[in-house]
Design a protein around this motif. Sequence first.
Motif, short mmCIF file in Angstrom:
data_model
loop_
_atom_site.label_atom_id
_atom_site.label_comp_id
_atom_site.label_asym_id
_atom_site.label_seq_id
_atom_site.Cartn_x
_atom_site.Cartn_y
_atom_site.Cartn_z
N PHE A 195 7.49 -105.16 20.71
CA PHE A 195 7.05 -106.37 20.01
C PHE A 195 5.77 -106.93 20.63
O PHE A 195 4.84 -107.34 19.91
CB PHE A 195 8.14 -107.43 20.04
CG PHE A 195 9.42 -107.01 19.36
CD1 PHE A 195 9.40 -106.05 18.36
CD2 PHE A 195 10.64 -107.56 19.73
CE1 PHE A 195 10.58 -105.65 17.74
CE2 PHE A 195 11.81 -107.17 19.10
CZ PHE A 195 11.78 -106.22 18.11
N GLN A 196 5.72 -106.97 21.96
CA GLN A 196 4.56 -107.54 22.62
C GLN A 196 3.30 -106.71 22.39
O GLN A 196 2.24 -107.24 22.04
CB GLN A 196 4.84 -107.66 24.12
CG GLN A 196 3.71 -108.30 24.91
CD GLN A 196 4.06 -108.45 26.38
OE1 GLN A 196 5.16 -108.12 26.80
NE2 GLN A 196 3.11 -108.96 27.16
N ILE A 197 3.41 -105.38 22.56
CA ILE A 197 2.25 -104.51 22.36
C ILE A 197 1.78 -104.55 20.91
O ILE A 197 0.57 -104.65 20.62
CB ILE A 197 2.59 -103.07 22.79
CG1 ILE A 197 2.87 -103.00 24.29
CG2 ILE A 197 1.47 -102.11 22.41
CD1 ILE A 197 3.40 -101.67 24.76
N PHE A 198 2.73 -104.51 19.98
CA PHE A 198 2.35 -104.48 18.57
C PHE A 198 1.69 -105.78 18.14
O PHE A 198 0.71 -105.78 17.37
CB PHE A 198 3.57 -104.18 17.71
CG PHE A 198 3.25 -103.94 16.26
CD1 PHE A 198 2.66 -102.77 15.84
CD2 PHE A 198 3.52 -104.91 15.30
CE1 PHE A 198 2.35 -102.55 14.51
CE2 PHE A 198 3.22 -104.71 13.98
CZ PHE A 198 2.63 -103.52 13.58
N ASN A 199 2.20 -106.90 18.61
CA ASN A 199 1.59 -108.19 18.27
C ASN A 199 0.16 -108.29 18.81
O ASN A 199 -0.73 -108.83 18.15
CB ASN A 199 2.44 -109.34 18.81
CG ASN A 199 3.68 -109.58 17.98
OD1 ASN A 199 3.68 -109.33 16.78
ND2 ASN A 199 4.75 -110.04 18.61
N ASN A 200 -0.06 -107.73 20.01
CA ASN A 200 -1.42 -107.73 20.56
C ASN A 200 -2.34 -106.85 19.73
O ASN A 200 -3.50 -107.21 19.48
CB ASN A 200 -1.40 -107.25 22.01
CG ASN A 200 -0.73 -108.23 22.94
OD1 ASN A 200 -0.69 -109.43 22.67
ND2 ASN A 200 -0.19 -107.74 24.05
N LEU A 201 -1.83 -105.70 19.28
CA LEU A 201 -2.65 -104.81 18.45
C LEU A 201 -2.99 -105.47 17.11
O LEU A 201 -4.11 -105.35 16.61
CB LEU A 201 -1.92 -103.49 18.23
CG LEU A 201 -1.73 -102.59 19.46
CD1 LEU A 201 -0.86 -101.39 19.11
CD2 LEU A 201 -3.08 -102.13 20.00
N ILE A 202 -2.01 -106.17 16.55
CA ILE A 202 -2.25 -106.85 15.27
C ILE A 202 -3.27 -107.96 15.43
O ILE A 202 -4.20 -108.12 14.61
CB ILE A 202 -0.92 -107.40 14.71
CG1 ILE A 202 -0.03 -106.27 14.21
CG2 ILE A 202 -1.18 -108.39 13.58
CD1 ILE A 202 -0.49 -105.59 12.96
N SER A 203 -3.12 -108.76 16.48
CA SER A 203 -4.05 -109.89 16.68
C SER A 203 -5.47 -109.42 16.96
O SER A 203 -6.44 -110.10 16.59
CB SER A 203 -3.55 -110.76 17.84
OG SER A 203 -3.48 -110.00 19.04
N ASN A 204 -5.61 -108.24 17.58
CA ASN A 204 -6.94 -107.69 17.86
C ASN A 204 -7.43 -106.76 16.76
O ASN A 204 -8.51 -106.16 16.91
CB ASN A 204 -6.91 -106.93 19.20
CG ASN A 204 -6.62 -107.83 20.37
OD1 ASN A 204 -6.99 -109.01 20.38
ND2 ASN A 204 -5.94 -107.29 21.38
#
Length: 737
Positions: A209-218
């Motif tokens: 969840f943490q990695i994917f949210n960072n990828l989405i936000s960037n």
Amino acid sequence: MEQTYQYAWIIPFLPLPVPMLIGLGLLLFPTATKSLRRMWAFQSVLLLSIVMIFSMNLSIQQINSSSVYQYVWSWIINNDFSLEFGYLIDPLTSIMSILITTVGILVLIYSDNYMSHDHGYLRFFAYMSFFSTSMLGLVTSSNLIQIYIFWELVGMCSYLLIGFWFTRPVAAKACQKAFVTNRVGDFGLLLGILGFYWVTGSFEFRDLFQIFNNLISNNEVDFLFVTLCAVLLFAGAIAKSAQFPLHVWLPDAMEGPTPISALIHAATMVAAGIFLVARLMPLFIVIPYIMNFISLIGIITVFLGATLALAQKDIKRGLAYSTMSQLGYMMLALGMGSYRSALFHLITHAYSKALLFLGSGSVIHSMETLVGYCPKKSQNMVLMGGLIKHVPITKNSFFLGTLSLCGIPPLACFWSKDEILNDSWLYSPIFAIIAWSTAGLTAFYMCRIYLLTFEGHLNVNFQNYSGKSNTPLYSISLWGKGGSKISNKTLVTLLNKNGGPSFFSNRVYKIDENVRKMTPPLLSIPNFGNTKTSLYPYESDNTMLFPILILIIFTLFVGFLGIPLTQDVDILTKWLTPSINLLHKNSNNSMDWYEFCKDAFFSVSIASFGIFIAFFLYKPVYSSFQNLDLINSFFKMGPRRNFYDKIKNAIYDWSYNRGYIDAFYGRFLIVGTRKFAEFTHFFDRRIIDGIPNGVGLISFFVAEVIKSVGGGRISSYLFFYFSYVSIFLVIYYFLNL
């Protein structure tokens, strides 16, 4: 508290010794194991009770502290790849584990009596305990790979339990259908897991969840690819929770024993898809369009399940379509982002539907000695009716479960379904209209099931029903073989004096007058329930009534778990706070009682209208045709009558034929696949293999011709040799002139 969480790993593994010991005992000491068979039921209940107490203790700690605990250990480490196993204890885990254990314990107690006459008694409890282990392992998993392993084990247990009576062809086909249909969703689930691992490099929920949210936000991901992966993940939930279009296995799964329907196909296994979507909500909620897709599948399933339940004759199959529709409500709520409402309805529906299934099993168990009430242990509601004075406890419990599912306050499902209906108005007016209309259909078909089963009079004109005659009774074999053969005319006279269609074989079995004088089960409670010996419709024994009465308590009071009595007192919201915070949503769920009462008035009015229509048409059963005549009289004029008949027949045909979806799959998928296989078989045999075979065959004929030319004399060979050489030399000479 920390020490308590450290021992949470025992939750999935505590029921495991029972199937292992049963299997080992049957292998090494079969006679002793079978003679002590009811001891295994006691052990199954005992171990699952320990798990229930432990789960409740963890839940109380979570409510008080809003804590989440995860423990993992490395299993495979290779360069940059690391696969970890562990367990995750959060509100979603604790809710599911309490549901699995409480319903599981009651179903095991119920099954001790229901399956007491079955030769597969030990096998049944081995399967059930292994299913409990698999399901508890699924809900406590801390990563996607671990979920997938237990996901497949749950599917395997479902296959074994649906096909428990595997000597019946219809049960064997049903378990195969469930297995194949779920393989479609499971393959999509596996592809989705691998896709998200490729994107994030992790299987662990927290890291994922943490990695994917960072990828989405960037903006570092391909949205088309991750949307496809999310749809593939959701495909697993579609199959397991019987959502359209992979819902076709659930009604046929009713071929298994009724306790299986109560546990697996009402309260636990079909809820696995809801659990998976709820677990992956932090992933889905940030992907464009996937939430809309989830809600769309949910609303289609809501309406489809309700319409297909309208004309079903099999009592368990009608309840199965009801389960499908209610699971659609949960999926709709998740798609709308109403996390709390979905889990609330998951809780209330589990207990209410388990009550209904166990009540239907009690009816089936009571009716099996009557003439004409097999096959499938008298599941045909058309052949029931008039049981209200013979099974009063079962009737009252089934009535309460029916009212709960209809959404009548203050029963459990009213509170949760009303939340979903209210949230649907804020999401989409079209979805809201469909959802509210389906609430009326739910009330109609549930009351239809109740009225056909219990009200009116017995729908078979059976002369011995009063119990005054000593004429021997007959039943139809569960296996459809053996017995004494009688003529079709005699059979029709015995079973269908009212002129109804016969669904039965032409073999009957005389029932021993002492058939009810059985040794009481190990788990029986003295002086509780009806122990009177009877050859006619009778109330179930104590070990079947006890779980039903406990489920009545849950159905009456579990709905109050989610009612915010004041602005600060909401147990369910407080319990779910860690999960709601993970979704970055406001956990405040204060209630405006004026708005609530106004919305509840409309939902109860729609449900009441559905109940009124059902009572008008089916109460009492023997005058339903008179009630229909009142409607028909309005349409007695030509065009209106023709239009009315067409609409009525179309609705009935749509519902009774399962929306023609099974027929569509049979014609275009099964038949189409077989024709394609026949074509590829022809192409492989005639074209692929035909080319080298043809070359070999031509060589064979050429060799045969050449062989006939030879005579075995060297002088002849030399003559032909020089002749050919001379001819070629002459040709070569003239070509070079």
